[in-house]
Design an enzyme around this catalytic site. Structure first.
Site: not given
Length: 491
Positions: A46, A110, A132, A221, A389
């Protein structure tokens, strides 16, 4: 499997939450040499997978991509991207057994399936890498004790990782070694070489922990980076239209307003963003932001509490098991909102107009950034991690909205971020409903009239803005990045 963080005692939890050290440039004097001559196999192609791989190859590393058999047989997008860029591609069975470092850059949901597939194929003493730490910390994935587990987490989307590298620079990066999996004591050497190969060492690297990265990343996030922008977009658009503003103009003011406002944030923090306003507007934005902080503080704290306890992760993983029913429903509902379906405005809006007519938006940014930062720090996360962050990543997310509104933001961010965004925004919009009825002329859509300003009040507000802890640490970290960029360009 048990949530790893919840298996730790309080002292261990606090130690890992508080792990954060800005690494000196000379710690990367060896560059990527520790991994040169070794086989690095990336699983997943990706945005992060492809762009990290391109950078690592350009840094002299041996990179190949392991994909599922069906992805290769059906020539899916991952296979096309890898082969079109000249990489060797093979199945797990073909490539994993020879790998010295397996880098798992697939989506969070996944990770368990991928790790369970590749782990039996990995040779004794190999290393497993993440960008991550959700799979390790929240899922509690158990990795073979002979395997070294490391993390290199660029604080930008994959496309930015590549573009900054091509410019001779990099993006700020967190690195970590899982304390349960460092059998040979080489985890930090592997992580440093990987970070250097992506160019991260030229922008600043924080030595962190899997725990600190995950908990701070989830908080940022969910709240300021995505949730606040989504809630703010919907609230501001509806308010403008209700007050008689042309929907097309209102849509453009918001869609491109976040990007314009946060560009000032990127260059000079909250201080510069507020300095773009007239003195009367600055005082009003400050007052609005203080009101917003008081209203939203319990919501920010609830998100942090649910992240720390594992409540958020367990809820999201239950939705994974239910075929993403909640996520897909929320995504569809967002796509049908008035903001997302409004016509495009063909006229021009000048840069300063976004500031002058977006006082409420600026107040929302200030309140959201400060609340996210304060809530993380109060939970044991070190200021540097909390800065990266919250404030640091906000302009990057705002840029996605400028491309194709909220749809683009939710496509670009991870499913984990998208799920958390919806949780926050669905709670925040009704929470601020009454507040939105108290707005005055000049708060949104029109400029505040010039008028007399009390010098002492302006002095105190300026001091309050500049003295906030996020402004202090932000100035330091932005200075490091600027200095490193000069060195990188000169070199």
């Amino acid at each position: 499997m048990a949530n790893y963080f919840n298996t730790l005692n309080l002292r261990q939890q606090l130690a890992q939450l508080g792990k954060c050290r800005f690494m000196a440039r000379d710690e990367f004097a060896d560059g990527a040499s520790y991994l040169q001559g070794k086989k690095v196999v990336i699983v997943g192609c990706g945005a992060q997978g492809l762009n990290q791989g391109l950078n690592m190859r350009d840094s002299g590393l041996d990179i190949s991509y392991a994909l599922r058999k069906e992805a290769i047989a059906e020539k899916r997008a991952s296979w096309r991207k890898a082969t079109e860029n000249g990489f060797k591609v093979g199945t797990y069975e073909e490539l994993i057994p020879q790998a010295d470092l397996v880098v798992n850059l697939t989506p969070d949901k996944q990770h368990s399936d991928v790790v369970r597939s590749v782990q039996p194929l990995m040779k004794d003493g190999a290393a497993l890498g993440y960008s991550h730490g959700f799979n390790i910390v929240e899922v509690g994935e158990q990795i073979r004790k002979d395997i070294t587990v490391v993390m290199v987490a660029p604080k930008c989307p994959g496309t930015e990782v590549r573009e900054e590298y091509k410019r001779g620079f990099g993006v700020p990066t967190l690195i970590a070694v899982h304390p349960e999996n460092d059998p040979k004591g080489e985890g930090m050497a592997i992580a440093k070489a990987w970070a250097a190969a992506t160019g991260g060492h030229r922008a600043g690297v924080l030595e962190s922990s899997f725990v600190a990265e995950v908990k701070s990343d989830l908080m940022g996030e969910q709240t300021i980076l995505c949730g606040m922008l989504q809630a703010g977009s919907l609230l501001c658009f509806d308010k403008l239209v209700a007050e008689g503003t042309d929907p097309a103009y209102a849509e453009k003011l918001i869609q491109f307003g976040w990007e314009t406002i946060t560009e000032a944030l990127k260059q000079g923090g909250i201080t510069l963003m507020m300095d773009r306003l007239s003195n009367p507007a600055k005082l009003r934005a400050y007052a609005l932001s203080e009101q917003l902080k008081e209203i939203m503080a319990p919501l920010f704290q609830k998100h942090m509490d649910d992240i720390i306890s594992g409540e958020f992760s367990s809820g999201m993983m239950a939705d994974w098991a239910n075929d993403d029913k909640k996520l897909l429903t929320w995504r569809e509902e967002t796509g049908k909102t008035a903001f997302e379906t409004a016509p495009q405005y063909e006229g021009k809006i000048g840069e300063q107009e976004y500031f002058d007519k977006g006082v409420l938006m600026i107040a929302m940014v200030k309140a959201g950034v400060e609340l996210a930062f304060e809530t993380m720090v109060a939970s044991g996360i070190i200021e540097e991690s909390a800065y990266y962050e919250s404030l640091h990543e906000l302009p990057l997310i705002a840029n996605t909205i400028a491309r194709k509104r909220l749809y683009e933001m939710n496509v670009v961010i991870s499913d984990t971020a998208e799920y958390g965004n919806y949780l926050f925004s669905y709670a925040c919009v009704p929470l601020l409903k009454e507040f939105m009825t108290t707005l005055q002329t000049g708060d949104l859509g029109t400029a505040i009239a010039e008028g007399a300003v009390d010098n002492a009040q302006l002095r105190d507000v300026n001091e309050a803005i500049r003295s906030h802890a996020i402004e202090q640490v932000g100035k330091k970290l932005r200075g490091y990045m600027t200095d490193m960029k000069r060195i990188a360009v000169a070199g």
